[in-house]
Design a protein around this motif. Structure first.
Motif, PDB file in Angstrom:
ATOM      1  N   CYS A 100       0.943  -1.253   0.163  1.00  0.00           N
ATOM      2  CA  CYS A 100      -0.108   0.013  -0.058  1.00  0.00           C
ATOM      3  C   CYS A 100       0.961   1.310  -0.145  1.00  0.00           C
ATOM      4  CB  CYS A 100      -0.919  -0.134   1.008  1.00  0.00           C
ATOM      5  SG  CYS A 100      -0.118   0.381   2.676  1.00  0.00           S
ATOM      6  N   ARG A 130      -2.384   8.082  -6.191  1.00  0.00           N
ATOM      7  CA  ARG A 130      -3.860   7.637  -5.755  1.00  0.00           C
ATOM      8  C   ARG A 130      -4.695   7.042  -6.708  1.00  0.00           C
ATOM      9  NH1 ARG A 130      -3.872  13.842  -3.381  1.00  0.00           N
ATOM     10  NH2 ARG A 130      -3.637  13.226  -1.231  1.00  0.00           N
ATOM     11  N   SER A 137      -2.103   3.938  -0.253  1.00  0.00           N
ATOM     12  CA  SER A 137      -2.425   4.991   0.947  1.00  0.00           C
ATOM     13  C   SER A 137      -1.406   5.672   1.548  1.00  0.00           C
ATOM     14  CB  SER A 137      -3.061   4.059   2.155  1.00  0.00           C
ATOM     15  OG  SER A 137      -2.040   3.329   2.757  1.00  0.00           O
ATOM     16  N   GLU A 190       1.132  10.674   4.029  1.00  0.00           N
ATOM     17  CA  GLU A 190       0.078   9.607   3.823  1.00  0.00           C
ATOM     18  C   GLU A 190      -0.654  10.405   2.742  1.00  0.00           C
ATOM     19  OE1 GLU A 190      -1.936   9.093   7.698  1.00  0.00           O
ATOM     20  OE2 GLU A 190      -0.045   8.145   8.535  1.00  0.00           O
ATOM     21  N   GLY A 192      -3.785   8.561   1.800  1.00  0.00           N
ATOM     22  CA  GLY A 192      -5.352   8.031   1.570  1.00  0.00           C
ATOM     23  C   GLY A 192      -5.536   7.250   2.678  1.00  0.00           C
ATOM     24  N   GLN A 193      -6.776   6.638   2.914  1.00  0.00           N
ATOM     25  CA  GLN A 193      -7.013   5.866   4.117  1.00  0.00           C
ATOM     26  C   GLN A 193      -6.335   4.223   3.694  1.00  0.00           C
ATOM     27  OE1 GLN A 193      -8.792   6.427   6.828  1.00  0.00           O
ATOM     28  NE2 GLN A 193      -8.470   8.579   5.944  1.00  0.00           N
ATOM     29  N   VAL A 194      -5.875   3.879   4.879  1.00  0.00           N
ATOM     30  CA  VAL A 194      -5.169   2.434   4.678  1.00  0.00           C
ATOM     31  C   VAL A 194      -6.389   1.406   4.673  1.00  0.00           C
ATOM     32  CG1 VAL A 194      -5.043   2.269   7.373  1.00  0.00           C
ATOM     33  CG2 VAL A 194      -3.571   0.692   5.745  1.00  0.00           C
ATOM     34  N   ASP A 195      -6.296   0.594   3.713  1.00  0.00           N
ATOM     35  CA  ASP A 195      -7.213  -0.466   3.481  1.00  0.00           C
ATOM     36  C   ASP A 195      -6.418  -1.945   3.948  1.00  0.00           C
ATOM     37  OD1 ASP A 195      -9.113  -2.352   2.889  1.00  0.00           O
ATOM     38  OD2 ASP A 195      -9.175  -1.826   0.767  1.00  0.00           O
ATOM     39  N   ASN A 196      -7.010  -2.657   5.074  1.00  0.00           N
ATOM     40  CA  ASN A 196      -6.458  -3.870   5.657  1.00  0.00           C
ATOM     41  C   ASN A 196      -7.024  -5.282   4.819  1.00  0.00           C
ATOM     42  OD1 ASN A 196      -4.348  -3.195   7.298  1.00  0.00           O
ATOM     43  ND2 ASN A 196      -5.920  -2.361   8.905  1.00  0.00           N
ATOM     44  N   ARG A 396       3.917   1.432   7.108  1.00  0.00           N
ATOM     45  CA  ARG A 396       2.959   0.486   6.254  1.00  0.00           C
ATOM     46  C   ARG A 396       3.480  -0.111   5.381  1.00  0.00           C
ATOM     47  NH1 ARG A 396      -1.815   5.249   4.975  1.00  0.00           N
ATOM     48  NH2 ARG A 396      -2.323   5.850   7.018  1.00  0.00           N
TER      49      ARG A 396
END
Length: 421
Positions: A100, A130, A137, A190, A192-196, A396
Motif C-alpha cells: 500500500c 492515488r 495509501s 500519507e 489516503g485511508q489504509v485498507d487492510n 505501512r
C-alpha cells in the motif's frame, strides 16, 4: 504483456502548474525518450541534484529502476526538451508484492530545479499514486542529505523524514569534482485511508507471475558481488569453518549454501516456514517458490549446520541494500537471519548474529541494515543488544493477518570493527 505496477496516461495533456505558473505538457515516458532522460539524470548527478554519481550509469540502470512502475515526462509548452521526469510505482523496500506504499521520484533539468517546480511535480506524482489500482495509501521518496532546499520543499507539503540511510550513495558536493558518500533520507506522506482488506490468493499468484516475467526481461535487481551485472554470488572468504555456539552448546559448520537441489530446497523452506509462522517475514513477500528465487538467487547464502546431526541450526543471507543508491562497490548491505524453530529462545541469537556481522565485513560491508516489523519484539531486542541503532522506520511496509499493515523498524550497524570468531 507484463502490467505489474504500471499506470498509463491515455493521451498527452496541457496543464499549468499551480505554484510556479509554468504551462507544461505531460505525457508517458516513451522508448525514444530514454536517451534524453539519461542525459537529464547524468547532468543532475554532475551538479549533485539528488542523483548519485553512479546511481544511473546508463539507460539500462534507469529502466531497471522503473521496471515495477511508471514514468512520465514534463516539458514546457512549445518545447521539445524534457524538463522533468516523474516516476511512480510500488515501493520495492515494502515487504509485500502488493504494497500500500508507493515510491515517488522527481528528476528535473537545471532550469526546472527549484522549489515551486519540485512541489508541483510531486503533487502530480501523488495524484497518479492515488489513481493506481493498488490503492496506495502512503508514499515515500528518497532525498540525499545535502539537498536541503528539496527537503524543505517536501516538508512544506506534508512529508516527514521517517528514516536516514547511512552511506546511501556517492554524490558530487561543493568542489564539483570529488564524489563523497552521503546519507539519504526516506521521506514519507500519507495520501489516503489504509485498507487492510487483502486480495484473494489467486491475485498474489498472478502478480508473482507478472513480477517474474519482468525480472526475466529486465534483470534481477540487487545482485551480489557489489554490482548489478552478476547473477551468481561469489565465494565467501574463510568459509567453511567450525565454531561452538553457546550457551547451547553446539558445534556447527558454517558454510555457503551449495547450488544443489537439496540445499536450495532447505534454504527456501526456512524462509517459507518463518513466513507462515509470521517470524520476521510475511507470506506476501514471496507467495511462490519462483518469485522467492528471483529475489534471492544472487544473494550470498550461508547455513550453520550441526556438525554431528547435520541439522540446520540457522540460515543467513546478504545482498546490496534495497535502500542503497549505489550501483558500484555498494558497501551497505541488507541482512537476513533465521534460526530454526527448535533452537529459538535458547540464547543463540547473539552468537549467530556475531557470525553474520563478521562474514558481512569479509564481503566488504561497511553498514549492515536490518528491517524488522515493529511487533517482532524478540528480533528487535537481539539486534539492538548486539550493537544496532535505530535509523528510522518505513511506515505501512509489512502486512500480517494479525496486525494488518504495520511499520518496519530500520536498524543499522557500522562495521568498522567486529569481534573475531
Amino acid at each position: 504483456m507484463t502490467i505489474y505496477g504500471k499506470l498509463v496516461i491515455d493521451r498527452p495533456f496541457i496543464t499549468e502548474f499551480k505554484r510556479s505558473g509554468e504551462a507544461v505538457v505531460v505525457d508517458n515516458l516513451k522508448e525514444n525518450d530514454f536517451t534524453e532522460t539519461f542525459l537529464l539524470l547524468e547532468t543532475a548527478a554532475k551538479r549533485g541534484d539528488n542523483v548519485g554519481v553512479d546511481e544511473y550509469r546508463n539507460v539500462g540502470d534507469f529502466l531497471e529502476s522503473i521496471r515495477f512502475g511508471s514514468a512520465f515526462k514534463v516539458r514546457k509548452l512549445k518545447s521539445d526538451i524534457i524538463d522533468a521526469v516523474i516516476t511512480v510505482g510500488p515501493c520495492i523496500a515494502a515487504r509485500s508484492i502488493r504494497p500500500c506504499l508507493a515510491s515517488l521520484q522527481v528528476f528535473t533539468s537545471e532550469g526546472f530545479s527549484r522549489e515551486s517546480i519540485w512541489r508541483d511535480c510531486m503533487e502530480m506524482a501523488i495524484g497518479y499514486a492515488r489513481q493506481h489500482p493498488f490503492g496506495f495509501s502512503a508514499c515515500v521518496t528518497d532525498v540525499f542529505g545535502h539537498c536541503l532546499e528539496r527537503i524543505i520543499a517536501l516538508r512544506t507539503d506534508g512529508f516527514v523524514i521517517s528514516a536516514s540511510v547511512p552511506r546511501a550513495g556517492k554524490i558530487v558536493y561543493r568542489d564539483g569534482k570529488s564524489p563523497i558518500h552521503m546519507h539519504s533520507y526516506v521521506m514519507y506522506k500519507e495520501i489516503g485511508q489504509v485498507d487492510n482488506k487483502r486480495p484473494c490468493w489467486s491475485e498474489f499468484i498472478r502478480l508473482s507471475t507478472e513480477i517474474c516475467n519482468i525480472m526475466d526481461e529486465v534483470g534481477h535487481g540487487r545482485d551480489a558481488g557489489h554490482t548489478h551485472e552478476s547473477t551468481t554470488p561469489s565465494l565467501i572468504p574463510r568459509l567453511p569453518f567450525e565454531c561452538s555456539l553457546s550457551p547451547a552448546p553446539l558445534t556447527v559448520v558454517v558454510r555457503q549454501v551449495r547450488a544443489l537441489p537439496d540445499d536450495l530446497d532447505r534454504f527456501y523452506e526456512f524462509f517459507r516456514s518463518a513466513a507462515e509462522e509470521g517470524v520476521g517475514f510475511s507470506i506476501e513477500e514471496f507467495p511462490t517458490k519462483e518469485i522467492f528465487w528471483k529475489i534471492h538467487d544472487s544473494s550470498w547464502k550461508v547455513v550453520l549446520e550441526d556438525k554431528y546431526s547435520g541439522k540446520w541450526v540457522a540460515v543467513m543471507d546478504w545482498c546490496s541494500s534495497w535502500y542503497s543508491r549505489c550501483r558500484e562497490n555498494c558497501d551497505v548491505f541488507d541482512a537476513g537471519m533465521i534460526i530454526a524453530k527448535e533452537f529459538r529462545n535458547s540464547g543463540l541469537g547473539t552468537p549467530v548474529f556475531e557470525i553474520s556481522k563478521t562474514i558481512a565485513k569479509d564481503l566488504g560491508c561497511r553498514v549492515l541494515y536490518s528491517d524488522i516489523p515493529v511487533h517482532h519484539i524478540t528480533s528487535i531486542a537481539v539486534i539492538v543488544k548486539n550493537g544496532n541503532s535505530f535509523s528510522g522506520s518505513l511506515p505501512r511496509a509489512f502486512y500480517s493477518p494479525a496486525y494488518g499493515w504495520s511499520d518496519v523498524l530500520l536498524l543499522t550497524m557500522t562495521l568498522d570493527s567486529v569481534s573475531k570468531i
